[in-house]
Design an enzyme around this catalytic site. Sequence first.
Site, PDB file in Angstrom:
ATOM      1  N   ARG A   6      -7.736   1.547  -9.287  1.00  0.00           N
ATOM      2  CA  ARG A   6      -8.073   0.778  -8.072  1.00  0.00           C
ATOM      3  C   ARG A   6      -9.088   1.580  -7.263  1.00  0.00           C
ATOM      4  O   ARG A   6      -8.716   2.573  -6.634  1.00  0.00           O
ATOM      5  CB  ARG A   6      -6.825   0.578  -7.216  1.00  0.00           C
ATOM      6  CG  ARG A   6      -5.742  -0.313  -7.786  1.00  0.00           C
ATOM      7  CD  ARG A   6      -4.593  -0.347  -6.782  1.00  0.00           C
ATOM      8  NE  ARG A   6      -3.605  -1.377  -7.049  1.00  0.00           N
ATOM      9  CZ  ARG A   6      -2.460  -1.152  -7.688  1.00  0.00           C
ATOM     10  NH1 ARG A   6      -2.170   0.051  -8.144  1.00  0.00           N
ATOM     11  NH2 ARG A   6      -1.596  -2.143  -7.847  1.00  0.00           N
ATOM     12  N   ARG A  35     -11.408  -1.115 -11.779  1.00  0.00           N
ATOM     13  CA  ARG A  35     -11.445  -2.437 -11.147  1.00  0.00           C
ATOM     14  C   ARG A  35     -12.424  -2.450  -9.981  1.00  0.00           C
ATOM     15  O   ARG A  35     -12.460  -1.492  -9.195  1.00  0.00           O
ATOM     16  CB  ARG A  35     -10.039  -2.802 -10.648  1.00  0.00           C
ATOM     17  CG  ARG A  35      -9.970  -4.206 -10.126  1.00  0.00           C
ATOM     18  CD  ARG A  35      -8.569  -4.562  -9.734  1.00  0.00           C
ATOM     19  NE  ARG A  35      -8.163  -3.890  -8.504  1.00  0.00           N
ATOM     20  CZ  ARG A  35      -6.980  -4.070  -7.922  1.00  0.00           C
ATOM     21  NH1 ARG A  35      -6.087  -4.871  -8.488  1.00  0.00           N
ATOM     22  NH2 ARG A  35      -6.675  -3.454  -6.808  1.00  0.00           N
ATOM     23  N   HIS A  72       0.823  -1.209   0.000  1.00  0.00           N
ATOM     24  CA  HIS A  72       0.000   0.000   0.000  1.00  0.00           C
ATOM     25  C   HIS A  72       0.858   1.261   0.000  1.00  0.00           C
ATOM     26  O   HIS A  72       0.658   2.186  -0.787  1.00  0.00           O
ATOM     27  CB  HIS A  72      -0.918  -0.015   1.235  1.00  0.00           C
ATOM     28  CG  HIS A  72      -1.748   1.213   1.360  1.00  0.00           C
ATOM     29  ND1 HIS A  72      -1.351   2.315   2.089  1.00  0.00           N
ATOM     30  CD2 HIS A  72      -2.937   1.547   0.809  1.00  0.00           C
ATOM     31  CE1 HIS A  72      -2.278   3.251   1.995  1.00  0.00           C
ATOM     32  NE2 HIS A  72      -3.253   2.809   1.226  1.00  0.00           N
ATOM     33  N   CYS A 111      -1.029  -4.723 -15.665  1.00  0.00           N
ATOM     34  CA  CYS A 111      -1.146  -3.539 -14.794  1.00  0.00           C
ATOM     35  C   CYS A 111      -0.387  -3.738 -13.489  1.00  0.00           C
ATOM     36  O   CYS A 111      -0.402  -2.873 -12.627  1.00  0.00           O
ATOM     37  CB  CYS A 111      -2.603  -3.198 -14.529  1.00  0.00           C
ATOM     38  SG  CYS A 111      -3.529  -4.541 -13.793  1.00  0.00           S
ATOM     39  N   GLY A 140      -2.177  -9.052 -13.457  1.00  0.00           N
ATOM     40  CA  GLY A 140      -1.889  -8.431 -12.166  1.00  0.00           C
ATOM     41  C   GLY A 140      -0.700  -9.192 -11.608  1.00  0.00           C
ATOM     42  O   GLY A 140      -0.825 -10.117 -10.817  1.00  0.00           O
ATOM     43  N   THR A 141       0.479  -8.782 -12.080  1.00  0.00           N
ATOM     44  CA  THR A 141       1.673  -9.574 -11.734  1.00  0.00           C
ATOM     45  C   THR A 141       2.045  -9.484 -10.254  1.00  0.00           C
ATOM     46  O   THR A 141       2.719 -10.367  -9.736  1.00  0.00           O
ATOM     47  CB  THR A 141       2.881  -9.121 -12.581  1.00  0.00           C
ATOM     48  OG1 THR A 141       2.863  -7.695 -12.647  1.00  0.00           O
ATOM     49  CG2 THR A 141       2.815  -9.701 -13.972  1.00  0.00           C
ATOM     50  N   ASN A 142       1.587  -8.429  -9.587  1.00  0.00           N
ATOM     51  CA  ASN A 142       1.922  -8.339  -8.156  1.00  0.00           C
ATOM     52  C   ASN A 142       1.432  -9.598  -7.453  1.00  0.00           C
ATOM     53  O   ASN A 142       2.130 -10.193  -6.630  1.00  0.00           O
ATOM     54  CB  ASN A 142       1.252  -7.117  -7.523  1.00  0.00           C
ATOM     55  CG  ASN A 142       1.624  -5.830  -8.228  1.00  0.00           C
ATOM     56  OD1 ASN A 142       2.595  -5.798  -8.956  1.00  0.00           O
ATOM     57  ND2 ASN A 142       0.843  -4.778  -8.023  1.00  0.00           N
ATOM     58  N   ASP A 143       0.203  -9.972  -7.785  1.00  0.00           N
ATOM     59  CA  ASP A 143      -0.355 -11.184  -7.186  1.00  0.00           C
ATOM     60  C   ASP A 143       0.065 -12.438  -7.955  1.00  0.00           C
ATOM     61  O   ASP A 143       0.351 -13.463  -7.356  1.00  0.00           O
ATOM     62  CB  ASP A 143      -1.883 -11.087  -7.134  1.00  0.00           C
ATOM     63  CG  ASP A 143      -2.336 -10.208  -5.983  1.00  0.00           C
ATOM     64  OD1 ASP A 143      -1.759 -10.341  -4.888  1.00  0.00           O
ATOM     65  OD2 ASP A 143      -3.239  -9.377  -6.173  1.00  0.00           O
ATOM     66  N   GLU A 175      -4.370 -12.805 -12.257  1.00  0.00           N
ATOM     67  CA  GLU A 175      -3.442 -12.665 -11.126  1.00  0.00           C
ATOM     68  C   GLU A 175      -3.410 -13.909 -10.265  1.00  0.00           C
ATOM     69  O   GLU A 175      -2.737 -13.963  -9.243  1.00  0.00           O
ATOM     70  CB  GLU A 175      -3.762 -11.403 -10.303  1.00  0.00           C
ATOM     71  CG  GLU A 175      -5.192 -11.233  -9.957  1.00  0.00           C
ATOM     72  CD  GLU A 175      -5.505  -9.862  -9.367  1.00  0.00           C
ATOM     73  OE1 GLU A 175      -4.591  -9.115  -9.031  1.00  0.00           O
ATOM     74  OE2 GLU A 175      -6.706  -9.562  -9.256  1.00  0.00           O
TER      75      GLU A 175
HETATM   76  C1  PEP Z   1      -1.637  -6.925  -9.191  1.00  0.00           C
HETATM   77  O1  PEP Z   1      -1.919  -7.868  -8.443  1.00  0.00           O
HETATM   78  O2  PEP Z   1      -0.662  -6.926  -9.966  1.00  0.00           O
HETATM   79  C2  PEP Z   1      -2.448  -5.699  -9.168  1.00  0.00           C
HETATM   80  C3  PEP Z   1      -2.242  -4.753 -10.037  1.00  0.00           C
HETATM   81  O3  PEP Z   1      -3.369  -5.595  -8.175  1.00  0.00           O
HETATM   82  P1  PEP Z   1      -3.047  -5.146  -6.676  1.00  0.00           P
HETATM   83  O4  PEP Z   1      -1.644  -4.702  -6.622  1.00  0.00           O
HETATM   84  O5  PEP Z   1      -4.010  -4.074  -6.353  1.00  0.00           O
HETATM   85  O6  PEP Z   1      -3.305  -6.423  -5.928  1.00  0.00           O
HETATM   86 MG    MG Z   2      -3.767  -7.879  -7.401  1.00  0.00          MG
END
Ligand code: PEP
Ligand code: MG
Length: 793
Positions: A525, A572, A429, A740, A690-693, A668
């Site tokens: 978001r 989203r 965050h 993203c 959603g590569t972060n996840d 993701e």
């Molecule tokens: C992600 O998961 O890549 C993504 C963009 O979503 P968030 O970071 O909000 O989980």
């Molecule tokens: Mg995500």
Amino acid sequence: MEKQSQPGRPWGYRQMIILKQGGGEIISGASMKDVPNILWLEEIRKEDISSVGGKGASLGEMASIGLPVPPAFVVTAQAFRRFLVETGLDQKIFKVSENIDVENNAALEKAADTIKALVMKAKMPAALKEDIKASYKKMASKDLIVAVRSSATAEDLPDASFAGQQETYLNIKGEAALLSAVQNCWASLYGARAIYYRAKQGFEESTVNIAVVVQQLVHSEKAGVMFTSHPISGEPLTIIEGSWGLGEAVVSGSVSPDHYVFDQRTESIGEKAIANKKVEIIPDGSHGTKLVTVDAARQDAQVLSDGEVAKLAMYGKIAENHYGVPQDVEWGIVAGTIYILQSRPITTIGKKEAKGMSGQKNDAKILLKGQGAAPGIATGKVVIIRDVKDTGAVKEGDILVTRMTNPDMVPAMRKVAAIVTDEGGMTCHAAIVSRELGTPAVVGTKTGTQQLKNGQLVTVDGEMGLVYEGAVGGLAQAKGGTAVTAAPAGSGPIITATSVKVNVSIPEAAARAAATGADGVGLLRIEHLILGLNKTPGWFIANHKEEDFVKELYDGIKIVLDAFPGKTVWVRTLDAPTDEFRNMQGGESEPLEHNPMLGWRGIRRDLQSPDQFRLQVEAFKRLWKAGYEHLGVMFPMVSHPDQFIKAREMMRGWGVDVENVTLGIMIEIPASAIMIEDFLKAGIKFASFGTNDLIQYTIAIDRNNENVADMYNPQHPAVLSLIHNSIQQCRAYGVECSICGQAGSDPKMAIWLVEHGITSISANIDAIAKIREAVAKTEKRIILEAARNRDAE
Ligand code: PEP
Ligand code: MG
């Protein structure tokens, strides 16, 4: 097989075993005999850092890509260790250092002096002496003037310069002077400050090594610095500053240098400003330099010929392409020959000026190291926030230090000059919001809230991920290290076939996002709109304030839609893990989850909470009705096509014309990548990685856990394979495929994605310029290669 390119370089050298002891790196006995006393620049790679130190490795890397680096060899860390062992110094030093109370200044100074004297008095082993002398002879037939610099090898220190004092001896001539300078460098490893620093960092004194770089001294007739790309906007404009004499004059700001801008797109000099250069710095005596007045004839003369500007820009580009990020390069010219003296990543202009102004950067004490999550530099007073209730104490310009930011801390985050957290990675965050606010941030410092004190003055470097004690060299730079521009005046925008979009989380960032000239918003978001209200969606429903909730969403999303007229904005649906809701009003009703990342979030929550979902859809419906047809809806955390189908049916039930609006999914969860074809058959209009996840779920690395942050690998083959497969399927169905996640803000990843056929990339605001350039270049290269292949047929 590796070829032995220089005398003394044995086969299998790269197979040396590295043992980790007490936090420091030491080369095992087995490899001791394998690594030679001397390594030449040409045979060094960056992986050799434990033998040649940071400085040696970086010079070797530059030489290996063909940059004209002055000739040099390195007296390796292994040579130093042999010296210690063969003279019995290792035991003696250990005895002295064993019981030092580093907090007792006098005792520390005394111990440091004792060890330094021991090192200086010891007799260098004959074989080592011979190796150094022979290498020196090999550099030039007669006595060459060299610079002798220590190069610390403790590679996992935040700044290796703290491992040793980085002693440098300039103007060294002759064997005897050289041998003594090398020994002096070794002794400098035991400065009081260095010992203190290592003790504080938990480094075993007996395992710290040092290498020494011996390099031909370049007595530049003209010299200066170069930014290989625009340091703020990232545009392909090489900026070169140069003046007469040694480069120190430019770096230290003691002269107004000539200023040249080379446009890499048109391959021509775009700007040239010839300054009145009153002074220059030249060598003085055997060690020093002096500032002298430039003779009248040269004061207003152009320092660099146009050819030299173009050549320097070319070297800069080579360095930038090799390292993958814009570089800050130091160069010098002697008798028409260009030398590249140093290359390091650009941080910010503010930082560079500051270093020059005071030269204090290397002396500043690093208090903390974490991940540089939002670029920029700021100095201010620490305010530690342990509970969101304490945010009232936060004042404009403070440095907010907390375990992890929460959405309800955003109002405080808006005020502060920088943010430091104990926890989190590049996608937490704090990182996401700081980047959008343009506020420097360092996340995942582990101990920030314990080590820093309320009211303490610190400087935060959000690029390098460092927190320094005090105001560092006056380099405090207001927010804005992430300033954005669409394209340089008069050059026209870069057009790419792959759309380059931007991510937005807070509506107040919409204008900055739009100023990048992005082709749309690839991720909005919306949870940040709600979380900022400090009330959970459940609270609005339980308190019959549904209309407030819908209005809040409507107004927030509208700001972003208005900033991007005619460009798609993918909004989203809510995706906040339960722990982010907990502190808010209504948070007490949130389930307590052991692992919120795998818990009740995204589409799974909306499908089970139709009221919450319906309110979001109501806001979308009103926006569509108001004519915002460029709004698309993206579902997060989808793991099965049935979820998409069910969500769509619910929307249809609430009166949405689902066939004529744009509904898509985030990929993701590996399941959605694996089942992408089923999603395509189910009628998704787009998909976005959603590569972060996706990374955390594919390789089981918690994205917010600083303990495993170094294992979080966006280019893990399994992740790339899932992405590759999904892109191909989307292409087969003619469906837009995007990204993203944070990985899309990395130019290297962007290149890979374009090569693999992605339709669009959505990046952070501060990354748009460099992503657009990486995309444009890759596309051009692909076209060129295709044309060449055609011609060859
Ligand atoms: C992600 O998961 O890549 C993504 C963009 O979503 P968030 O970071 O909000 O989980
Ligand atoms: Mg995500």
